[in-house]
Design a protein around this motif. Sequence first.
Motif: not given
Length: 285
Positions: A137-139, A154-157, A160-162
């Motif tokens: 859901f976050n993605l 990809v690395e940034m997300v 952010e999402l841990g």
Amino acid sequence: MTNEMQALAIAPLGNLDAYIRAANGCPMLSAEEEKALAERLHYQSDLDAAKKLILSHLRFVVHVARNYSGYGLPQADLIQEGNIGLMKAVRRFNPEVGVRLVSFAVHWIKAEIHEYVLRNWRIVKVATTKAQRKLFFNLRKTKQRLGWFNQDEVEMVARELGVSSKDVREMESRMSAQDMAFDLTSDDDNAEGKSLVPALYLQDKTSDFADGIEEDNWDSHAADKLTDAMMTLDERSQNIIRARWLDDDNKITLQELADQYGVSAERVRQLEKNAMKKLRVAIEA
């Protein structure tokens, strides 16, 4: 078998283990009993005969349904669909054809289960755990802004999402994947990738299912009958039969048994002979 157990056996609701025990508790039929019941149903529309035929074959449905447990569908639902196929088979079974009901019914049982799998199964399971659902859901929110990710995104997300970059890539792939067709369409008969269609490899067509399941269940049935028959003998006769016929590791002679019980070898032989006669009568009853 009680009416409550019969109802439980036909519809696997609630505790699945209890249902399977009830199904296995339904007595199996000999070929002669099965033919007689089938004739009553076929020629007289005897519903009581139909019920007995269905109950005696519920264990076969459980056996078939287990072969489809890898699709992530509820086992109780698979069994219930198989029971529908069994009922259809019993209604259409002709006792004059000369085959056992299980050999005829297995095709109807599988057809109903196949139809259920076709309606409910999806090859790509997008998110099956709590962590995966949260990532999904976050993605999905992030992708609405960014579209398809490059490595920096990809690395940034992931930060952010841990989660790891690998988790992000895997979930992105799942979200972008399309369902594979379960069965062939009319346009797919000559398709290059038709061998990958799941419907073509649901079952092993090289084995004779009916013969195998009949043999397995007959062995179990025979063992149960023998156990019950042994209980009709006195303790000494039971020990003699076990020592002479059932104990593979430590078979003993008539003389050894005679010495053990303080009688002649001939007397032991007579006891053995009488016990075998009683067993045959009890097993054939």
